[in-house]
Design an enzyme around this catalytic site. Structure first.
Site, PDB file in Angstrom:
ATOM      1  N   LYS B  72     -42.075  -7.633  54.959  1.00  0.00           N
ATOM      2  CA  LYS B  72     -42.553  -6.933  56.155  1.00  0.00           C
ATOM      3  C   LYS B  72     -42.165  -7.659  57.437  1.00  0.00           C
ATOM      4  O   LYS B  72     -41.839  -7.043  58.439  1.00  0.00           O
ATOM      5  CB  LYS B  72     -44.063  -6.749  56.094  1.00  0.00           C
ATOM      6  CG  LYS B  72     -44.810  -8.054  55.884  1.00  0.00           C
ATOM      7  CD  LYS B  72     -45.951  -7.931  54.895  1.00  0.00           C
ATOM      8  CE  LYS B  72     -45.414  -7.821  53.482  1.00  0.00           C
ATOM      9  NZ  LYS B  72     -46.415  -8.020  52.433  1.00  0.00           N
ATOM     10  N   VAL B  99     -45.063  -2.385  53.123  1.00  0.00           N
ATOM     11  CA  VAL B  99     -46.280  -1.902  53.762  1.00  0.00           C
ATOM     12  C   VAL B  99     -47.233  -1.363  52.701  1.00  0.00           C
ATOM     13  O   VAL B  99     -46.875  -0.477  51.931  1.00  0.00           O
ATOM     14  CB  VAL B  99     -45.986  -0.785  54.778  1.00  0.00           C
ATOM     15  CG1 VAL B  99     -47.276  -0.308  55.442  1.00  0.00           C
ATOM     16  CG2 VAL B  99     -44.995  -1.257  55.831  1.00  0.00           C
ATOM     17  N   LYS B 172     -46.774  -4.784  59.571  1.00  0.00           N
ATOM     18  CA  LYS B 172     -46.811  -3.502  58.855  1.00  0.00           C
ATOM     19  C   LYS B 172     -46.996  -2.345  59.822  1.00  0.00           C
ATOM     20  O   LYS B 172     -46.396  -1.281  59.665  1.00  0.00           O
ATOM     21  CB  LYS B 172     -47.925  -3.538  57.813  1.00  0.00           C
ATOM     22  CG  LYS B 172     -47.677  -4.610  56.742  1.00  0.00           C
ATOM     23  CD  LYS B 172     -48.923  -4.849  55.906  1.00  0.00           C
ATOM     24  CE  LYS B 172     -48.737  -5.975  54.914  1.00  0.00           C
ATOM     25  NZ  LYS B 172     -50.035  -6.420  54.337  1.00  0.00           N
TER      26      LYS B 172
END
Lengths: 395, 395
Positions: B72, B99, B172
């Site tokens: 991420k 995510v 995220k």
């Protein structure tokens, strides 16, 4: 690839749909959409498992065009035939809107969870039933009153049987289980019961015991075969499905790697349906097509229907009984003689006809023992109505 | 297309990973994976926004091979550069695992909700924070105690800052908002605060007022620009995010057609990560690739950062104060003078140091007014610590 509407067909041309359709070609002969040269994809929102929807689907796929539908009944009954036609012509057959409306659960299971072996797939698949049950819960009302109101408001059909007797949920469950387990659609293998016999006292006693009542479609696949059931269930308040209120839908998949996946959203209505249909169209425009189900039709397994006789679990039983001495002893004896062990019992409240109400939650045990106990009590003069049996969702 | 592992690389060859890797080619020079002729796809699970992960990503895409990652931080910081490389070579760059772990939320937003204009995307994006907050909630414990325990159990890192200060959630969120709104990734535009300053009394008072505290990453796009914030929030118990417990993750997207979509599942761990990585691999094997984000990099919009000065909403304020007459009047006056209207106020309980605690929920109003009121109180001898401000999630 741009997406362009070239033609529209419906039963009634003059009905006001709130949008201007005059820009598009109007076609009276719906089935004729399939043979037009300027059409690549047909979207079907007619409904009904057979009749014009099925004719259109067959013609469209036979003509080598992609087919997008929201028709759960048709997919549940004729999905394999249509999927095979689509495979033969290498075109897409897509039906995201058929299950749980706008929630991308077909994609979620077929692609998102593709790496997993799914143990169970289950959920709240009918918004009308969930609306009725959660309204009964909020207001303490009885089923018939809430149904009548829902019909008056247009939330339930004049003939509500498809919804409240669990048929609509079963159509969706058949589709979900095929996707989750890679099995052939088996609508006829689903044990279905609806919510007609849930009374206000069931909801109150369930709540007192830490549960909420939801109509749950559940499919499970193991060595014993494929088990599919649509049934009102007691859902522990710790489970996310207990918090799905109103007309929402929700689907749970239990995967061996991912664990529990939970999807929730609006299961019906024009917006959610359009969202799912257009997602299918975008996938087609992006050139994405594959088998309509988890794999090509010939590769789908055909497991036997798992016998419910060997299932174990906790159950909820509710009796409406004559309010006189000895009745509780009679019920308790029937339980004992069938080997059913009682976890909790509430006797309080009365049914609308003045009968006493006894609600029981059993310990986990064979489902068979519970039905045996009910069999023993059949015809007893102590009972003033049919006992209600609901399973408990212990997942 | 069959998927076959041909080579494996990691820092430490001898570490026991519980599986036999001897069947596969071991590669010491990780970056060299990208240049092997027998490799079509490289899967990166190294972590870190730069360093070997980024080198491997660049080399892989430059060599015209597909790249799958759970990273991420790297996608949040270098996603556009990598997406452009992937576009140039017409190969896939996929990051479902980056995510919300095993939840297919990238696919859900990018494809499932593709027909919608998304108003907000938000959720619980860090399992460590959610574990800490819900454990505080269950036990009435203070932050530091639960963190220490989580570290001892291996649920939190020795240096927990990335998690508890909201940085991981912000990575995220940057990815989700790019997907939801078709905008360029803008990690630097996110206002980030973490959960370090949440005390047991905050959770108790929030609960008394009908809320639970969750670390929420929220992104919203409108005419004013793109607003992104990671912040501990008060979530009404009627909202599904209030029921997300333990280390689970959950994401909500509010679409103009579909309404509210809610996804929940396990956000971390080897099983969920593997589930998402393999889903990406299956997509690649099926020939599915498209822009890594909502559309090609050059088509992504670059809206301004929306000014938080114009935002409106309800807020929660908690003061730890000297327990003497006049303090409440001083706080109330500051509120009044800044135009903040009070919806509810609780004064009870004491902080660990014996200070009195005053918790306030404001009516909806400009966020600016609340920060003004806090400004007025800065340096006041009545306050024994920094006031705590949390926004209320009214969606």
């Amino acid at each position: 690839m741009p997406i362009e509407i070239v033609a529209v067909s419906a039963r009634d041309r003059s009905r006001d749909r709130g949008i201007d359709l005059s820009r598009f070609d109007w076609v009276d002969d719906t089935a004729g959409l399939a043979s037009r040269d300027d059409v690549d994809v047909v979207v079907e929102l007619i409904g009904g498992s057979d009749g014009p929807a099925l004719t259109l689907a067959r013609n469209t796929l036979a003509a080598g065009k992609a087919f997008v539908t929201a028709n759960k009944a048709m997919i549940a009954h004729h999905g394999l035939e249509l999927a095979r036609q689509a495979e033969d012509k290498s075109v897409a057959l897509k039906y995201e809107a058929a299950v749980a409306g706008g929630i991308p659960v077909i994609k979620g299971l077929r692609e998102g969870a593709a790496a997993n072996e799914i143990g169970q797939v289950y959920g709240i698949l009918n918004g009308t039933c969930n609306y009725i049950l959660t309204t009964m819960e909020e207001r303490g009302s009885d089923f018939a009153d809430v149904l009548a109101e829902a019909q008056a408001l247009g939330y339930a059909e004049a003939d509500p049987s498809f919804d409240i007797d669990g048929v609509d949920a079963a159509h969706k469950l058949a589709i979900l289980s095929s996707l989750a387990f890679g099995t052939r659609l088996d609508f006829d293998g689903i044990a279905v019961s609806g919510i007609r016999h849930v009374i206000a006292a069931d909801i109150a006693e369930a709540q007192a015991l830490g549960f909420r009542i939801r109509l749950i479609g559940l499919a499970e696949s193991d060595a014993g075969g494929l088990f599919q059931r649509v049934h009102p269930c007691l859902v522990p308040t710790s489970h996310p499905l207990a918090h799905v209120a109103g007309s929402l839908n929700a689907v749970v998949a239990e995967g061996n790697f991912v664990g529990r996946l939970f999807f929730q959203g609006r299961g019906a209505g024009d917006g959610p349906t359009a969202s799912a249909v257009v997602a299918d169209l975008i996938d087609i425009a992006r050139g994405e097509y594959g088998p309509a189900f988890a794999m090509p039709v010939d590769a789908l397994a055909e497991p036997p229907v798992a016998s419910s006789a060997v299932r174990r679990g906790r159950a909820y039983l509710r009796f409406t009984v004559v309010d006189k001495p000895g009745v509780l002893a009679e019920i308790a004896a029937a339980m004992r003689d069938s080997g059913v062990s009682i976890e909790s019992l509430i006797q309080r409240g009365t049914a609308p006809d003045g009968s006493a109400i006894i609600a029981i939650v059993t310990h986990a045990g064979p489902e068979r023992a519970v039905t045996d106990a009910l069999e023993r009590l059949r015809g007893s003069a102590s009972l003033t109505g049919e006992p209600m049996l609901m399973h408990i969702l212990d997942l």
